[in-house]
Design a protein around this motif. Structure first.
Motif, PDB file in Angstrom:
ATOM      1  N   LEU A 274      23.305   2.553   5.023  1.00 17.37           N
ATOM      2  CA  LEU A 274      24.370   2.766   4.048  1.00 17.37           C
ATOM      3  C   LEU A 274      24.229   1.824   2.857  1.00 17.37           C
ATOM      4  O   LEU A 274      24.568   2.185   1.728  1.00 17.37           O
ATOM      5  CB  LEU A 274      25.731   2.557   4.718  1.00 17.37           C
ATOM      6  CG  LEU A 274      26.121   3.553   5.816  1.00 17.37           C
ATOM      7  CD1 LEU A 274      27.438   3.144   6.450  1.00 17.37           C
ATOM      8  CD2 LEU A 274      26.222   4.964   5.258  1.00 17.37           C
ATOM      9  N   GLN A 275      23.726   0.603   3.103  1.00 19.18           N
ATOM     10  CA  GLN A 275      23.592  -0.365   2.022  1.00 19.18           C
ATOM     11  C   GLN A 275      22.561   0.092   0.994  1.00 19.18           C
ATOM     12  O   GLN A 275      22.681  -0.221  -0.195  1.00 19.18           O
ATOM     13  CB  GLN A 275      23.218  -1.735   2.586  1.00 19.18           C
ATOM     14  CG  GLN A 275      23.189  -2.853   1.573  1.00 19.18           C
ATOM     15  CD  GLN A 275      24.513  -3.016   0.843  1.00 19.18           C
ATOM     16  OE1 GLN A 275      25.569  -2.892   1.452  1.00 19.18           O
ATOM     17  NE2 GLN A 275      24.461  -3.287  -0.449  1.00 19.18           N
ATOM     18  N   LYS A 276      21.548   0.834   1.446  1.00 20.40           N
ATOM     19  CA  LYS A 276      20.562   1.351   0.488  1.00 20.40           C
ATOM     20  C   LYS A 276      21.224   2.303  -0.502  1.00 20.40           C
ATOM     21  O   LYS A 276      20.937   2.273  -1.700  1.00 20.40           O
ATOM     22  CB  LYS A 276      19.433   2.047   1.246  1.00 20.40           C
ATOM     23  CG  LYS A 276      18.568   1.103   2.072  1.00 20.40           C
ATOM     24  CD  LYS A 276      17.477   1.871   2.810  1.00 20.40           C
ATOM     25  CE  LYS A 276      16.624   0.911   3.642  1.00 20.40           C
ATOM     26  NZ  LYS A 276      15.567   1.626   4.407  1.00 20.40           N
ATOM     27  N   GLU A 277      22.116   3.162   0.015  1.00 19.92           N
ATOM     28  CA  GLU A 277      22.843   4.057  -0.886  1.00 19.92           C
ATOM     29  C   GLU A 277      23.793   3.266  -1.780  1.00 19.92           C
ATOM     30  O   GLU A 277      23.940   3.565  -2.964  1.00 19.92           O
ATOM     31  CB  GLU A 277      23.630   5.084  -0.065  1.00 19.92           C
ATOM     32  CG  GLU A 277      24.494   6.030  -0.879  1.00 19.92           C
ATOM     33  CD  GLU A 277      23.686   6.923  -1.804  1.00 19.92           C
ATOM     34  OE1 GLU A 277      24.275   7.472  -2.759  1.00 19.92           O
ATOM     35  OE2 GLU A 277      22.456   7.074  -1.583  1.00 19.92           O
ATOM     36  N   CYS A 278      24.427   2.240  -1.203  1.00 24.10           N
ATOM     37  CA  CYS A 278      25.306   1.379  -2.001  1.00 24.10           C
ATOM     38  C   CYS A 278      24.524   0.709  -3.124  1.00 24.10           C
ATOM     39  O   CYS A 278      24.987   0.657  -4.273  1.00 24.10           O
ATOM     40  CB  CYS A 278      25.954   0.336  -1.091  1.00 24.10           C
ATOM     41  SG  CYS A 278      27.000  -0.859  -1.955  1.00 24.10           S
ATOM     42  N   ASP A 279      23.330   0.202  -2.809  1.00 22.43           N
ATOM     43  CA  ASP A 279      22.497  -0.444  -3.834  1.00 22.43           C
ATOM     44  C   ASP A 279      22.153   0.532  -4.960  1.00 22.43           C
ATOM     45  O   ASP A 279      22.187   0.174  -6.143  1.00 22.43           O
ATOM     46  CB  ASP A 279      21.216  -0.976  -3.194  1.00 22.43           C
ATOM     47  CG  ASP A 279      21.472  -2.181  -2.312  1.00 22.43           C
ATOM     48  OD1 ASP A 279      22.549  -2.790  -2.458  1.00 22.43           O
ATOM     49  OD2 ASP A 279      20.606  -2.516  -1.479  1.00 22.43           O
ATOM     50  N   ARG A 280      21.828   1.758  -4.565  1.00 20.16           N
ATOM     51  CA  ARG A 280      21.449   2.758  -5.569  1.00 20.16           C
ATOM     52  C   ARG A 280      22.606   3.051  -6.520  1.00 20.16           C
ATOM     53  O   ARG A 280      22.423   3.132  -7.738  1.00 20.16           O
ATOM     54  CB  ARG A 280      21.007   4.043  -4.861  1.00 20.16           C
ATOM     55  CG  ARG A 280      20.334   5.058  -5.759  1.00 20.16           C
ATOM     56  CD  ARG A 280      19.765   6.207  -4.936  1.00 20.16           C
ATOM     57  NE  ARG A 280      20.826   6.993  -4.337  1.00 20.16           N
ATOM     58  CZ  ARG A 280      21.439   8.010  -4.963  1.00 20.16           C
ATOM     59  NH1 ARG A 280      21.078   8.337  -6.190  1.00 20.16           N
ATOM     60  NH2 ARG A 280      22.379   8.682  -4.368  1.00 20.16           N
ATOM     61  N   GLN A 281      23.812   3.181  -5.954  1.00 16.82           N
ATOM     62  CA  GLN A 281      24.974   3.479  -6.789  1.00 16.82           C
ATOM     63  C   GLN A 281      25.408   2.252  -7.607  1.00 16.82           C
ATOM     64  O   GLN A 281      25.798   2.382  -8.776  1.00 16.82           O
ATOM     65  CB  GLN A 281      26.135   3.954  -5.897  1.00 16.82           C
ATOM     66  CG  GLN A 281      25.848   5.224  -5.112  1.00 16.82           C
ATOM     67  CD  GLN A 281      25.646   6.432  -6.000  1.00 16.82           C
ATOM     68  OE1 GLN A 281      25.978   6.413  -7.179  1.00 16.82           O
ATOM     69  NE2 GLN A 281      25.069   7.486  -5.442  1.00 16.82           N
ATOM     70  N   VAL A 282      25.363   1.067  -6.992  1.00 14.80           N
ATOM     71  CA  VAL A 282      25.748  -0.151  -7.715  1.00 14.80           C
ATOM     72  C   VAL A 282      24.825  -0.383  -8.909  1.00 14.80           C
ATOM     73  O   VAL A 282      25.269  -0.805  -9.992  1.00 14.80           O
ATOM     74  CB  VAL A 282      25.725  -1.363  -6.758  1.00 14.80           C
ATOM     75  CG1 VAL A 282      25.748  -2.672  -7.539  1.00 14.80           C
ATOM     76  CG2 VAL A 282      26.910  -1.305  -5.812  1.00 14.80           C
ATOM     77  N   LYS A 283      23.559  -0.122  -8.709  1.00 13.07           N
ATOM     78  CA  LYS A 283      22.589  -0.313  -9.793  1.00 13.07           C
ATOM     79  C   LYS A 283      22.940   0.571 -10.995  1.00 13.07           C
ATOM     80  O   LYS A 283      22.880   0.126 -12.151  1.00 13.07           O
ATOM     81  CB  LYS A 283      21.189   0.013  -9.271  1.00 13.07           C
ATOM     82  CG  LYS A 283      20.071  -0.473 -10.159  1.00 13.07           C
ATOM     83  CD  LYS A 283      18.728  -0.281  -9.473  1.00 13.07           C
ATOM     84  CE  LYS A 283      17.598  -0.833 -10.326  1.00 13.07           C
ATOM     85  NZ  LYS A 283      16.283  -0.663  -9.647  1.00 13.07           N
ATOM     86  N   LYS A 284      23.358   1.812 -10.715  1.00 11.60           N
ATOM     87  CA  LYS A 284      23.741   2.709 -11.806  1.00 11.60           C
ATOM     88  C   LYS A 284      25.021   2.238 -12.488  1.00 11.60           C
ATOM     89  O   LYS A 284      25.124   2.252 -13.718  1.00 11.60           O
ATOM     90  CB  LYS A 284      23.944   4.129 -11.260  1.00 11.60           C
ATOM     91  CG  LYS A 284      22.677   4.804 -10.776  1.00 11.60           C
ATOM     92  CD  LYS A 284      22.988   6.205 -10.274  1.00 11.60           C
ATOM     93  CE  LYS A 284      21.722   6.907  -9.787  1.00 11.60           C
ATOM     94  NZ  LYS A 284      22.015   8.269  -9.271  1.00 11.60           N
TER      95      LYS A 284
END
Length: 741
Positions: A274-284
């Motif tokens: 889940l953190q990988k998806e969180c990282d992807r969205q946070v980066k955007k």
């Protein structure tokens, strides 16, 4: 007369003999003086001698008895070891025979299950087969002279079925994801662990959950928001908060499912995905934030001004809202990480087998967080924040110094007294009056009767969700104003101390006359604290009156006892005493079980906890009085739950559930979970470290209702931001759909 040398020697010898004679006489006199004592001792010894002989004889007998007992014990121990060995061999034999029988049944059942598309039953047969030792099965078949071909056929059938099921379940899961069939997704997710596919199942399920996250939609909404909207200045903080809340909600809802079907210790893998998806969205989100707010340009202007003061200056007013938004984003990120850390730590404490494994898993989680894009993005924002904050503070100080005026022979500015007096006036007048007026409305009572409660429930169901009533909202508002009053007292006291410290440091050579003026102004803050304390006392008196009114007007337990009395009277005359007592025992177990479930779905303040404790004790006393059996044991868990909910401070729990607690039925995990149901306890009070390390503390479900037994308890049907105190969501922020349960 002259003496010869021989005569002198004889004289000396005579004197020496005379001295020795005197000493010997004294010794003889001393010995003779003890004659009576010695004779008495000898007489006592002569009396004891016969007993010594008897003791010696008995001692020899006792020694012989010990030797015979030792020999007998060794013989018995040898026989016990032989029996234990025989028992273990018999058990092993039975297990091996049962495995062979189960193997044949599984072989037949899995074929039928596959033909009927009953994948759960087929997976259960394969799971039983995977738990067997195949080589041991073959040796067992040879030992008991069974048909070896039959065993081999069964093994081959189950091996093929296992491969077929793995393929089918994987395909069905992927198909359900494409069709957005949530029921089928959860159905096949539960089958993966039966086939030994724990990792594959978790990865697929978590990847599916990642597709349900709506951060991209929220970011688009944020970029389209008009600049005159009241949330425009913090829209990116709202967006990142919604992302964190969404992931927290996913963890909260699905952790019980994962623990049930996959076992403890799987949360770390789940969060890492889940953190990988969180990282992807946070980066955007951070990239759009930097671009939309022109962060890079503003930092460049500030840095240029620091190097070259004559260069272009930026208006510090533009940085005020921007710095606030960055602060909110950092705060939300920190709370989100603390939420994950607490959940993962609790899960690892349950599953780790030793300290080394525990430390390794914790270190793995910290590495995931520290190396995440979330951490890198927050670090990037921190660098920009420090540059802008420094410039903002410097410009604010310069501006304040430029507009300040000093009177002649006076080191303090008139503004100090003016500002303090104005603050005291506002706090004593408008602020205190508003708090008092809201508390004057009182703490609203609950539903007047069951019909009204039922009507409200039906209305909520028609709207598709449980709704918070006006009465419940008024209760929450009353408690919020009461808490605000208490916190305001602390803030005013801190303000008074801080002002004193700052004034002493800023004006060390202040004249006594000027200091007296400031002290007179600061004394007004103490008057504000007195007024606020009076407001707090008034609110608490309102609560006390409501508690007394509840005790007299809403006797829940009395109604329950009356109904139980009517039920039991119909059986008392028709059952024997033992059967009647057994019936009461079953009834008690059912009542306590249901009451415990209702209690665990609610939240409480201390008043509600005290009422719950009183009602449980009343119910236990009644049931104990109508039977000759003891029912106190069945109320042990409920009584301990009520004890936790009624304590005044978290520290008091150590007296009940510490290392020295006797007959404590609740585990440390349950103690922390129950303590978290108290809305007046804060995480910093020590809830995380209460008891020995625990499993994850799960709050009650998102949609629950307060039991009628405890109307003072606060309903737990709140938004995700209220449910997770670590993750805040503003009421005006854009909402996202709930993750699938």
């Amino acid at each position: 007369m002259d003496l010869s040398p021989n005569q002198e020697n004889l004289t000396q010898i005579l004197d020496k003999l005379s001295e020795d004679e005197i000493k010997i006489e004294k010794n003889l006199e001393n010995i003779l003086s003890r004659q009576c004592h010695v004779e008495t001792k000898l007489q006592n010894i002569s009396k004891v001698l016969p007993n010594v002989v008897v003791i010696r004889t008995e001692g020899e007998k006792f020694c012989n008895m010990i030797a015979r007992t030792n020999e007998l014990a060794e013989n018995v121990s040898a026989k016990v070891r032989q029996l234990d060995l025989a028992r273990s061999r018999v058990y092993e034999c039975q297990r091996r025979v049962n495995d062979i029988l189960d193997l044949q049944l599984c072989s037949e059942g899995v074929a039928m299950a596959l033909s009927n598309e009953d994948y759960e039953q087929g997976a259960a047969h394969v799971h039983r087969y995977l738990s067997m030792d195949q080589q041991l099965l073959e040796r067992t078949a040879e030992d008991i002279l069974m048909d070896h071909t039959s065993i081999s056929c069964s093994l081959i059938t189950l091996q093929q079925a296992a491969l077929q099921l793995k393929t089918v379940v994987t395909h069905k899961f992927d198909e359900a994801v494409k069709l957005e069939d949530l029921a089928s997704v959860e159905r096949f997710f539960k089958i993966f662990p039966l086939l030994g596919m724990h990792t594959e199942g978790l990865k697929k399920f978590c990847n599916y959950l990642c597709t349900k996250e709506t951060a991209q939609k929220n970011l688009k909404t944020a970029l389209e928001m008009k600049s005159n909207d009241k949330r425009a200045s913090v829209i990116f903080a709202d967006t990142i908060t919604l992302l964190f809340e969404g992931i927290a909600r996913i963890v909260e809802i699905h952790q019980p499912i994962i623990e049930t079907y996959y076992g403890p210790g799987r949360l770390l893998m789940t969060i890492s995905i889940l953190q990988k998806e969180c990282d992807r969205q946070v980066k955007k989100i951070i990239a759009e934030f930097i671009k939309y707010r022109c962060i890079s340009k503003k930092v460049q202007i500030v840095n240029e001004h620091v190097r070259k003061p004559s260069s272009e200056r930026a208006d510090p007013k533009e940085f005020d809202l921007l710095l606030g938004e960055i602060t909110i984003m950092h705060s939300r990120a920190e709370l989100y990480i603390r939420f994950l850390r607490r959940r993962v730590k609790n899960d690892i404490e349950i599953s780790a087998t030793n300290d080394t494994q525990y430390k390794d898993l914790i270190s793995e989680f910290e590495n995931i967080i520290n190396n995440s894009d979330l951490a890198h993005g927050m670090q990037e924002l921190l660098g920009a924040y420090l540059a802008l904050e420094r410039y903002f503070l410097e410009e604010s100080v310069n501006k304040a110094l430029g507009i300040d005026t000093l009177e002649q022979d006076q080191q303090t500015s008139n503004g100090v007294c003016a500002v303090v007096n104005m603050a005291c006036g506002i706090l004593e007048g408008e602020f205190a009056n508003r708090l008092r007026n809201r508390l004057r409305q009182g703490y609203p009572a609950g539903y007047l009767d069951l019909a009204q409660a039922y009507s409200a429930l039906q209305t909520s169901i028609q709207h598709g969700r449980l709704q918070t009533s006006d009465t419940e909202a008024a209760r929450l508002m009353f408690l919020a104003y009461l808490n605000n009053t208490d916190v305001s007292i602390e803030y005013v006291e801190t303000l008074c101390k801080s002002l004193n410290t700052e004034i002493d440091a800023t004006f060390p050579n202040m004249q006594s006359k000027d200091r007296g003026k400031i002290d007179s102004c600061l004394s007004g803050l103490k008057g504000v604290m007195s007024i606020l304390r009076a407001v707090t006392d008034y609110g608490l008196e309102q609560l006390r009156d409501d508690l007394l009114r509840y005790e007299t007007e809403e006797p829940f337990v009395q109604t329950l006892i009356m109904n139980l009395e009517g039920l039991l009277q119909s059986f008392k005359g028709n059952l024997t005493v033992s059967n009647y007592d057994a019936l009461i025992g079953l009834l008690t177990a059912e009542v306590t079980a249901r009451l415990e479930k209702v209690v665990l779905k609610s939240t409480f303040n201390r008043a509600g906890g005290l009422i719950l404790d009183k009602e449980i004790r009343s119910l236990a006393s009644y049931l104990a009085a109508v039977t000759s059996w003891s029912v106190r044991d069945k109320f042990a868990r409920l009584t301990q739950i009520a004890t936790i909910l009624s304590v005044e401070k978290v520290e008091e729990l150590a007296d009940y559930c510490g290392a020295d607690a006797i007959a404590w039925r609740l585990t440390p995990t349950e103690v922390r979970r129950i303590a978290s149901m108290r809305i007046d306890f804060r995480p910093e009070d020590g809830l995380e470290h209460m008891g020995s390390p625990d499993s994850a503390v799960r709050p009650a479900s998102l949609q629950t209702a307060t039991p009628s037994a405890c109307p003072n308890a606060i309903s737990n049907g709140e938004t995700a931001s209220k449910k997770y105190p670590d993750i805040h969501q503003d009421s005006n922020a854009t909402s996202i759909p709930a993750a699938p349960s």
